[in-house]
Design a protein around this motif. Structure first.
Motif, PDB file in Angstrom:
ATOM      1  N   UNK A  11     -21.076 -18.212  28.167  1.00 35.61           N
ATOM      2  CA  UNK A  11     -21.400 -19.631  28.324  1.00 35.61           C
ATOM      3  C   UNK A  11     -20.260 -20.501  27.807  1.00 35.61           C
ATOM      4  N   UNK A  12     -19.699 -20.071  26.718  1.00 37.00           N
ATOM      5  CA  UNK A  12     -18.585 -20.832  26.137  1.00 37.00           C
ATOM      6  C   UNK A  12     -17.416 -20.891  27.107  1.00 37.00           C
ATOM      7  N   UNK A  13     -17.091 -19.737  27.666  1.00 36.56           N
ATOM      8  CA  UNK A  13     -15.948 -19.695  28.577  1.00 36.56           C
ATOM      9  C   UNK A  13     -16.242 -20.465  29.859  1.00 36.56           C
ATOM     10  N   UNK A  53     -10.638 -14.709  18.093  1.00 33.44           N
ATOM     11  CA  UNK A  53     -11.892 -15.194  17.505  1.00 33.44           C
ATOM     12  C   UNK A  53     -11.722 -15.305  16.004  1.00 33.44           C
ATOM     13  N   UNK A  54     -12.014 -16.464  15.461  1.00 36.25           N
ATOM     14  CA  UNK A  54     -12.073 -16.572  13.999  1.00 36.25           C
ATOM     15  C   UNK A  54     -13.532 -16.733  13.592  1.00 36.25           C
ATOM     16  N   UNK A  76     -18.867 -10.697  20.414  1.00 32.61           N
ATOM     17  CA  UNK A  76     -18.161 -11.914  20.810  1.00 32.61           C
ATOM     18  C   UNK A  76     -16.646 -11.700  20.756  1.00 32.61           C
ATOM     19  N   UNK A  77     -16.230 -10.977  19.731  1.00 38.48           N
ATOM     20  CA  UNK A  77     -14.799 -10.682  19.587  1.00 38.48           C
ATOM     21  C   UNK A  77     -14.281  -9.939  20.811  1.00 38.48           C
ATOM     22  N   UNK A  78     -15.063  -8.982  21.281  1.00 36.53           N
ATOM     23  CA  UNK A  78     -14.664  -8.219  22.457  1.00 36.53           C
ATOM     24  C   UNK A  78     -14.519  -9.130  23.675  1.00 36.53           C
ATOM     25  N   UNK A  79     -15.507  -9.981  23.885  1.00 36.66           N
ATOM     26  CA  UNK A  79     -15.448 -10.924  25.010  1.00 36.66           C
ATOM     27  C   UNK A  79     -14.235 -11.829  24.876  1.00 36.66           C
ATOM     28  N   UNK A  80     -14.031 -12.325  23.679  1.00 38.94           N
ATOM     29  CA  UNK A  80     -12.918 -13.256  23.439  1.00 38.94           C
ATOM     30  C   UNK A  80     -11.600 -12.575  23.753  1.00 38.94           C
ATOM     31  N   UNK A  81     -11.465 -11.370  23.266  1.00 40.96           N
ATOM     32  CA  UNK A  81     -10.228 -10.646  23.477  1.00 40.96           C
ATOM     33  C   UNK A  81      -9.956 -10.435  24.959  1.00 40.96           C
ATOM     34  N   UNK A  82     -11.005 -10.046  25.680  1.00 44.76           N
ATOM     35  CA  UNK A  82     -10.853  -9.839  27.119  1.00 44.76           C
ATOM     36  C   UNK A  82     -10.412 -11.109  27.827  1.00 44.76           C
ATOM     37  N   UNK A  83     -10.811 -12.241  27.272  1.00 48.90           N
ATOM     38  CA  UNK A  83     -10.436 -13.505  27.890  1.00 48.90           C
ATOM     39  C   UNK A  83      -9.090 -14.006  27.355  1.00 48.90           C
TER      40      UNK A  83
END
Lengths: 319, 319
Positions: free
Chosen positions: A290-292, A90-91, A79-86
């Motif tokens: 899904x979140x994004x 991520x906490x 998830x951190x990787x996805x978050x970073x790319x976006x």
DNA sequence: ATGAAAGCGCTAACAT
DNA sequence: ATGTTAGCGCTTTCAT
């Protein structure tokens, strides 16, 4: 910030412009501001910034029960990787699988205006989130579905998994099979157990060894030792998650019996010969997607993604 | 909040008082406010609250390189427990062992005014934190020390550990010992390597198999396979961390050789017979303690806590 | 028991 | 290119 402005003999607005790299500032003043900021060790206050209307915090949160379990660690990393790319931070927060802690953490995160939350819930009700969902907070449930709320959900097919694991042992001729599962309030645990019962019922075998509420490696080991010392011990076991599998394996090998074992979810160094599990990283990545989607304002009914569980046998140390 | 006030026909101030449980509000108005708040699904804005001077965010952060490694998961869980007991929330951030990501995360956290940061750094300089330390932000380094900054630090004695691990193998008669370590910029990795060299030098043996930069299980496995296929392969290996140990073990057992292996840090299900490690949870707990000491305003010189590494042998599956 | 005013640090919108 | 004004949501202080 005003201090920086004074020191650089400009207005606060100019400081803001420089620090945010906005156009319309002469290089000279920009330099003066930068110098002044460094001189007094200025740190911008993201809280104040986020207070302004329409500002995103560019932060999403992952709330899980037990960060020491690598299963969730792997999910978190994905998830951190996805978050970073976006472009999001991520906490991660861990609740020790306590519903009260989960609620308090989530209330806190929402009070801090995170843009979205991915949740591995251990709570029995999620009605308290209905309002937030309506008002546009992005929320995705992973691994365990919400109870009384419609929201995006990403799951593995645990009931079928429990069935498959048990069936595997039945096919190998076992008739006395034990089952160990996590806390009753953990969705995956009850689903897998239900799958176990499904399979046993199909074979018309009465389960004699079932223990739920097993949350640690140590407890699993103790329970299995007890069973193996019984008069007619089970000849095979289904371990409802990775830690249970580890504990059960330890008990079995220390007692030098050849009890067969199927375990859910992989621990990196597991000696398990038969495993059933799924791609946790993929689960996490899908949840982030899904979140994004929600955050991008895609208007659709809440979806549920179900990932298949896969069973595999380890032969001579190679899968 | 103004909306709630309007709905309850009171002032914002009264709403604030009710929501914070402050005295001086009649039960009737209190009820009206509560009802109004629920009716509109009000969420307090912690950002605005924290903006007022002298407010603590009651949040500490843990920044680590790889949350999927249970070593850090266990550390995180220990810190979370300490934080909770102290009435603080813990947010965990993972940097993928990238110095740039680490800096960006920390700057972000400080911009959000967290009260303290516990850091497993992968960065080569920490000068940028000097100002914050002076201005009262609590910072503790764990597992890896700061480079050019004086700050509280909690470490294991890795160099001695590397020495002990190697010596153990030398004592067992090995003369061809390989070493695999993590990235060069990871402090524990270079320290352990140094300990390895120390021991080899004492025995006047020239190391022939040394590979740094091994960060995943897969890479470790590949490297070890290569070595074992060499003309005169090493007869023993020191694995610089838990993932490396896991990969090395896999390579060794799949090739059916009896290469001896000492591994750092425990993975829950490791088959390793000789391990060297320390109590990660204790390390984390101590770091949290130090952090709270700082936050309590204890004025003292920065301390460094060093935890001993312990070597243990696994006999027939029992330690 | 309640409210009005002021201000925390920042920035969008509008001057100059 | 730079500054002024106003206001985000909340709480502290000082009325009423």
């Amino acid at each position: 910030m005003q201090d920086v402005a004074n020191r650089a003999n400009v207005s606060a607005m100019t400081v803001s412009r420089v620090l945010n790299g906005l156009p319309g500032v002469s290089p000279a003043t920009a330099h003066a501001v930068t110098t002044a900021a460094e001189a007094i060790g200025y740190r911008k206050n993201e809280l104040a910034r986020s207070l302004r209307p329409g500002q995103q915090s560019k932060t999403i949160a992952l709330v899980i029960g037990d960060i020491s379990n690598p299963y969730y660690g792997v999910m978190a990393q994905a998830i951190e990787t996805e978050a970073r790319n976006a472009g999001f931070a991520l906490v991660i927060m861990s609740t020790n699988e306590e519903p009260a802690a989960e609620r308090s953490r989530i209330n806190d995160l929402l009070a801090r205006r995170v843009d979205g939350v991915i949740l591995v819930t251990c709570d029995a009700s999620h009605q308290y989130l209905a309002r937030d969902l309506e008002s546009g907070v992005a929320i995705v449930f992973v691994d365990r579905p919400p109870q009384d709320l419609k929201a995006d959900t990403v799951l593995a097919n645990d009931r079928i998994g429990g069935h498959a694991a048990t069936e595997e042992l039945l096919l190998r001729g076992h008739t006395s099979i034990g089952y160990l599962g996590d806390y009753d309030h953990v969705h995956t645990a009850t689903e897998r157990l239900a799958g176990f019962f499904d399979a046993m019922k199909e074979s018309a075998i009465e389960p004699r060894f079932v223990q739920m509420g097993v949350h640690t490696r140590g407890v699993a080991e103790r329970v299995v030792r007890g069973w193996l010392n019984a008069n007619q011990p089970p000849t095979a076991l289904v371990a409802g998650n990775n830690l249970i599998a580890s504990g059960a394996q330890a008990a079995v090998s220390s007692m030098a019996v050849d009890t067969e074992l199927v375990g859910f979810d992989f621990l990196p160094d597991s000696k398990l010969r038969i495993r059933i599990g799924h791609d946790v990283a993929a689960l996490g990545a899908r949840a982030a997607e899904r979140l994004f989607e929600q955050m991008a304002g895609v208007d659709r009914e809440p979806t549920t993604d179900v990932f298949p569980l896969q069973i595999s046998r380890l032969v001579d140390g190679v899968t």
